[in-house]
Design an enzyme around this catalytic site. Structure first.
Site, short mmCIF file in Angstrom:
data_model
loop_
_atom_site.label_atom_id
_atom_site.label_comp_id
_atom_site.label_asym_id
_atom_site.label_seq_id
_atom_site.Cartn_x
_atom_site.Cartn_y
_atom_site.Cartn_z
CG HIS A 69 -51.32 -2.57 40.69
ND1 HIS A 69 -51.44 -3.82 41.12
CD2 HIS A 69 -49.92 -2.19 41.22
CE1 HIS A 69 -50.32 -4.53 41.63
NE2 HIS A 69 -49.39 -3.51 41.54
CD GLU A 93 -47.48 -0.88 42.57
OE1 GLU A 93 -46.80 -1.64 41.94
OE2 GLU A 93 -48.34 -1.60 43.90
CG HIS A 121 -45.30 -3.17 38.98
ND1 HIS A 121 -46.48 -3.24 39.46
CD2 HIS A 121 -45.15 -3.80 37.91
CE1 HIS A 121 -47.16 -3.86 38.61
NE2 HIS A 121 -46.31 -4.57 37.76
CD GLU A 159 -41.85 -3.95 41.88
OE1 GLU A 159 -42.40 -3.03 42.49
OE2 GLU A 159 -42.65 -4.89 42.02
#
Length: 316
Positions: free
Chosen positions: A104, A141, A197, A279
């Protein structure tokens, strides 16, 4: 990242068999995971407190196979020291190229029209990008991934590697799109690439998982040449991440192995270099979010990821 939007759709159904992916982390059970369980049992917090019986039970059910990973030191919330298997910085990675993809972009919130634009990921089309998730207190995030990426870059550059980021927060002011993120790694002829992430699942769902590319050959996507080396990279990152951070394998993805294979991610489908996603934890879980918002723990996260990458590069 939450599983909504580009690269974040619900995972594809998997056959209920245990193969190389389960074996990859199973060796951590007698050493790394057992050490984590013992530590949690005597009251250690490592920045989050408590223990996760569900994730631990799932991992303990996996068969055991020897792996070159040592058990984690007690997770006392302090920055982990470099492991004996990871030598001090000596420039030995000179000539190696690593691409870090911070998931992102902090500017995505102001550019929703741009990030909603569909792009080709080989197998189908998805939105360019999403805003990502956040903790319940509002720590995003995008901030987390960029922070870990900067720490990871510093560690790898100490080893002599050339490190490129797909973006650095303000350049570009949004994105880049998921297809561009893959192309940046390809154009750099990266020896390894990793997308960082954090998840956005429900409270009680906690732990890390590493996402590996499935074998995909459709449209512009052909992951067949990178499936094997990406799995090797992912196993090494997962093992070292567990050992250094004390974060357990996910109790809601990967059947307790900490490894998940996906065929719906543009960042993996379009990659021509070894690449994985990690993650690092679930931002919506109170125990995980306490770690993810900790400066000291993010340094551990970067250290664990780096040791997995270094191990991969020295063997490749």
């Amino acid at each position: 990242m939450s599983y909504v939007g580009p690269d974040f759709d619900p995972p594809q159904p998997r056959r209920p068999r245990r193969g190389p992916l389960t074996v990859a982390l199973a060796a951590l059970v007698p050493g790394a995971l057992l050490g984590w369980l013992v530590y949690e049992a005597v009251g250690g917090s490592g920045g989050s407190g408590g223990s996760d019986k569900a994730g631990a039970s799932a991992s303990a059910a996996s068969p055991s196979t020897a792996r070159p990973w040592s058990a984690p030191a007690a997770d006392d919330g302090k920055q982990a020291s470099r492991s004996p298997s990871s030598p001090a910085p000596d420039g030995s990675l000179k000539g190696k190229v690593v691409v870090i993809d911070p998931g992102h972009n902090p500017g995505n919130f102001q550019h929703t029209a741009e990030i909603n634009r569909p792009v080709d990921i080989g197998t189908n089309k998805k939105e360019c990008d999403t805003t990502g998730t956040s903790t319940n207190s509002g720590y995003t995030e995008a901030r987390f991934t960029l922070d870990v990426a900067h720490r990871l870059r510093a560690i790898l550059e100490e080893q002599g590697a050339t490190v490129k980021l797909t973006h650095d927060g303000d350049s570009p002011p949004w994105g880049p799109c998921v297809d561009e993120r893959a192309h940046i790694g390809n154009a750099a002829h990266a020896d390894a690439a990793i997308s960082i992430h954090a998840d956005g699942s429900a409270e009680g769902n906690r732990g890390f998982h590493v996402i590996l590319p499935a074998s995909v050959h459709a449209g512009a996507a052909d992951t067949r040449p990178i499936v094997g080396p990406s799995r090797d990279l992912g196993e090494r990152v997962a093992g070292n991440f567990l050992r250094v951070t004390g974060e357990p394998p996910s109790n809601y993805e990967g059947d307790g192995t900490g490894l998940v294979t996906r065929q719906d991610l543009g960042g993996l489908n379009l990659s021509t270099v070894p690449k994985v996603f990690i993650e690092c934890g679930n931002m919506r879980d109170s125990k995980d979010s306490a770690r993810l918002t900790s400066d000291a723990w993010r340094q551990k996260a970067a250290q664990g990821i780096s040791e997995g990458i270094v191990s991969f590069l020295r063997e490749s």
